[in-house]
Design a protein around this motif. Structure first.
Motif, PDB file in Angstrom:
ATOM      1  N   VAL A   1     -34.668 -54.082 -63.184  1.00 37.64           N
ATOM      2  CA  VAL A   1     -33.835 -53.590 -64.281  1.00 37.64           C
ATOM      3  C   VAL A   1     -33.240 -52.262 -63.833  1.00 37.64           C
ATOM      4  N   VAL A   2     -31.931 -52.203 -63.709  1.00 43.01           N
ATOM      5  CA  VAL A   2     -31.258 -50.981 -63.269  1.00 43.01           C
ATOM      6  C   VAL A   2     -30.359 -50.512 -64.406  1.00 43.01           C
ATOM      7  N   ALA A   3     -30.801 -49.477 -65.087  1.00 41.85           N
ATOM      8  CA  ALA A   3     -30.114 -48.982 -66.273  1.00 41.85           C
ATOM      9  C   ALA A   3     -29.278 -47.756 -65.953  1.00 41.85           C
ATOM     10  N   SER A   4     -28.091 -47.716 -66.558  1.00 41.64           N
ATOM     11  CA  SER A   4     -27.189 -46.590 -66.349  1.00 41.64           C
ATOM     12  C   SER A   4     -26.423 -46.322 -67.630  1.00 41.64           C
ATOM     13  N   SER A   5     -25.963 -45.109 -67.779  1.00 45.65           N
ATOM     14  CA  SER A   5     -25.157 -44.746 -68.945  1.00 45.65           C
ATOM     15  C   SER A   5     -24.307 -43.536 -68.604  1.00 45.65           C
ATOM     16  N   ALA A   6     -23.102 -43.515 -69.153  1.00 48.10           N
ATOM     17  CA  ALA A   6     -22.211 -42.376 -68.938  1.00 48.10           C
ATOM     18  C   ALA A   6     -22.472 -41.257 -69.932  1.00 48.10           C
ATOM     19  N   ARG A   7     -23.384 -41.455 -70.853  1.00 47.24           N
ATOM     20  CA  ARG A   7     -23.655 -40.422 -71.859  1.00 47.24           C
ATOM     21  C   ARG A   7     -24.365 -39.228 -71.222  1.00 47.24           C
ATOM     22  N   PRO A   8     -24.026 -38.007 -71.678  1.00 44.87           N
ATOM     23  CA  PRO A   8     -24.672 -36.808 -71.112  1.00 44.87           C
ATOM     24  C   PRO A   8     -26.186 -36.839 -71.239  1.00 44.87           C
ATOM     25  N   GLY A   9     -26.694 -37.412 -72.313  1.00 43.94           N
ATOM     26  CA  GLY A   9     -28.135 -37.433 -72.532  1.00 43.94           C
ATOM     27  C   GLY A   9     -28.893 -38.274 -71.527  1.00 43.94           C
ATOM     28  N   PHE A  10     -28.184 -39.140 -70.798  1.00 44.86           N
ATOM     29  CA  PHE A  10     -28.884 -39.992 -69.847  1.00 44.86           C
ATOM     30  C   PHE A  10     -29.431 -39.186 -68.673  1.00 44.86           C
ATOM     31  N   ALA A  11     -28.810 -38.050 -68.395  1.00 42.80           N
ATOM     32  CA  ALA A  11     -29.326 -37.190 -67.324  1.00 42.80           C
ATOM     33  C   ALA A  11     -30.732 -36.718 -67.660  1.00 42.80           C
ATOM     34  N   ALA A  12     -30.972 -36.415 -68.942  1.00 46.11           N
ATOM     35  CA  ALA A  12     -32.315 -36.015 -69.363  1.00 46.11           C
ATOM     36  C   ALA A  12     -33.287 -37.183 -69.232  1.00 46.11           C
ATOM     37  N   ALA A  13     -32.796 -38.374 -69.543  1.00 45.03           N
ATOM     38  CA  ALA A  13     -33.644 -39.556 -69.404  1.00 45.03           C
ATOM     39  C   ALA A  13     -34.028 -39.776 -67.945  1.00 45.03           C
ATOM     40  N   ARG A  14     -33.084 -39.546 -67.036  1.00 41.96           N
ATOM     41  CA  ARG A  14     -33.376 -39.710 -65.607  1.00 41.96           C
ATOM     42  C   ARG A  14     -34.403 -38.692 -65.140  1.00 41.96           C
ATOM     43  N   ALA A  15     -34.429 -37.517 -65.776  1.00 45.06           N
ATOM     44  CA  ALA A  15     -35.423 -36.510 -65.406  1.00 45.06           C
ATOM     45  C   ALA A  15     -36.835 -37.002 -65.715  1.00 45.06           C
ATOM     46  N   ALA A  16     -36.931 -37.898 -66.684  1.00 42.91           N
ATOM     47  CA  ALA A  16     -38.233 -38.484 -67.047  1.00 42.91           C
ATOM     48  C   ALA A  16     -38.336 -39.903 -66.500  1.00 42.91           C
ATOM     49  N   ALA A  17     -37.761 -40.124 -65.328  1.00 43.84           N
ATOM     50  CA  ALA A  17     -37.693 -41.469 -64.750  1.00 43.84           C
ATOM     51  C   ALA A  17     -39.045 -42.164 -64.618  1.00 43.84           C
ATOM     52  N   PRO A  18     -40.116 -41.490 -64.189  1.00 45.12           N
ATOM     53  CA  PRO A  18     -41.394 -42.199 -64.077  1.00 45.12           C
ATOM     54  C   PRO A  18     -41.868 -42.801 -65.400  1.00 45.12           C
ATOM     55  N   VAL A  19     -41.690 -42.053 -66.480  1.00 42.65           N
ATOM     56  CA  VAL A  19     -42.086 -42.575 -67.797  1.00 42.65           C
ATOM     57  C   VAL A  19     -41.143 -43.693 -68.214  1.00 42.65           C
ATOM     58  N   LEU A  20     -39.842 -43.492 -67.970  1.00 42.66           N
ATOM     59  CA  LEU A  20     -38.857 -44.498 -68.354  1.00 42.66           C
ATOM     60  C   LEU A  20     -39.082 -45.797 -67.590  1.00 42.66           C
ATOM     61  N   ARG A  21     -39.445 -45.694 -66.321  1.00 46.65           N
ATOM     62  CA  ARG A  21     -39.719 -46.906 -65.530  1.00 46.65           C
ATOM     63  C   ARG A  21     -40.882 -47.698 -66.128  1.00 46.65           C
TER      64      ARG A  21
END
Length: 337
Positions: free
Chosen positions: A285-305
């Motif tokens: 599953v490779v998730a992406s978004s152009a929204r500014p908030g997604f950068a914060a989500a990527r910072a928490a990538a281990p939890v998001l994974r």
């Protein structure tokens, strides 16, 4: 009421279902899910070239101190990283006296047999022959020409993905008692989504189906809402295609997360102790978004994974049961499709 098709990225990622339909009141889909249509899509997928490449795991599963142990069509394989970081792959049976190389450690990029110390650096040695291996950044592939029997290719068919710097990738792996075609057939039946997975999908409509003659982009176009909580949903349009015989790709084409993909790869493992076929599902599953908030989500990538993998595991608990049931009926001559 038919849900309105998403157009581009909405202003807000979430939508509110204003007139939710109860599970038992939704429109039946059994007439649209024609067995012949699914069978034809499966047949076209099986006719596409694979180059004899098989997905064997996630890139993150290959560690520096031990090999990744896998089985493909009854063949024991090991994959590890050499001293320069490249992947090496080959038989998991030591050519000396048959030790299981899966139980051997990797020291400074060398796989050292724990029975007698035969050391493998990834090149041919003492009767051990390497296999072509490919790391696409998310998944690991091994080429087995004797298993596939097709003309080989230099690299596997890897679907386009969002840029790694702007996405988060998670990988789920599961095993079912079935054959690869049973899993692929499950993914080529999008009509079951809102009925079989009401905890994840609602308001599902198959907007377009593949024609009799398909190409690399023929597939199923689906309008669906991913359920978040209560009446909150994320509506999207997605396209399901089969770029090669053991891969089903879902790509979000409209709505939130355009360009995000779900790649479902299947690999035959070989028979179990009862002689039944076993198949691995490796889903990226490779998730992406152009929204500014997604950068914060990527910072928490281990939890998001972990959350993404857990969501995939819940879906595949049901979908593997679907695939296993299909194989059971096929193997006993009772499958009605």
């Amino acid at each position: 009421m038919k849900p309105r098709r998403p157009a581009g990225r909405p202003r807000y990622p979430l939508a509110l279902r204003r007139r939710p339909v109860r599970w038992e009141k939704q429109q039946p889909t059994w007439r649209q899910a024609r067995p012949a249509l699914i069978a034809e899509a499966l047949k076209r997928a099986q006719a596409r070239p694979s180059g004899n490449w098989y997905v064997v795991g996630a890139t993150r599963d290959v560690h520096r101190d031990r090999p990744l142990s896998v089985t493909v069509a009854g063949r024991e394989l090991v994959v590890w990283r050499t001293a320069d970081g490249r992947l090496a792959a080959g038989p998991g049976i030591c050519p000396h006296l048959g030790a299981p190389l899966a139980d051997s450690p990797v020291r400074c990029g060398t796989l050292v047999c724990h029975w007698h110390g035969l050391a493998l650096d990834g090149g041919p040695f003492a009767g051990w022959e390497p296999l072509p291996v490919h790391d696409d950044g998310v998944l690991v592939w091994v080429r087995l020409d004797q298993v596939g029997g097709e003309p080989s290719t230099r690299e596997p068919v890897v679907p386009p993905r969002p840029e790694p710097s702007r996405s988060v990738a998670a990988v789920y792996t599961g095993v079912g008692v079935c054959e690869p075609e049973d899993v692929v057939a499950n993914r080529l039946d999008p009509w079951h989504g809102a009925w079989f997975h009401p905890y994840s999908f609602v308001d599902l409509t198959v907007a377009d189906t593949p024609g009799a003659e398909g190409d690399g982009e023929d597939g199923f176009t689906v309008d669906v809402s991913f359920k978040v909580a209560g009446r909150l949903v994320v509506p999207v349009r997605a396209l399901f295609t089969t770029p090669e015989p053991r891969t089903v790709l879902m790509r979000i084409t409209e709505g939130e997360g355009v360009g995000s993909v779900v790649e479902t790869h299947v690999t035959p493992l070989g028979p179990d102790e009862l002689g039944r076929p076993r198949t691995a599902v490796v889903e990226a599953v490779v998730a992406s978004s152009a929204r500014p908030g997604f950068a914060a989500a990527r910072a928490a990538a281990p939890v998001l994974r972990r959350l993404m993998a857990a969501g995939a595991a819940r879906l595949w608990r049901d979908d593997l049961a679907y695939a296993e049931r299909r194989w059971l009926l096929r193997s006993t001559g009772r499958f009605p499709g």
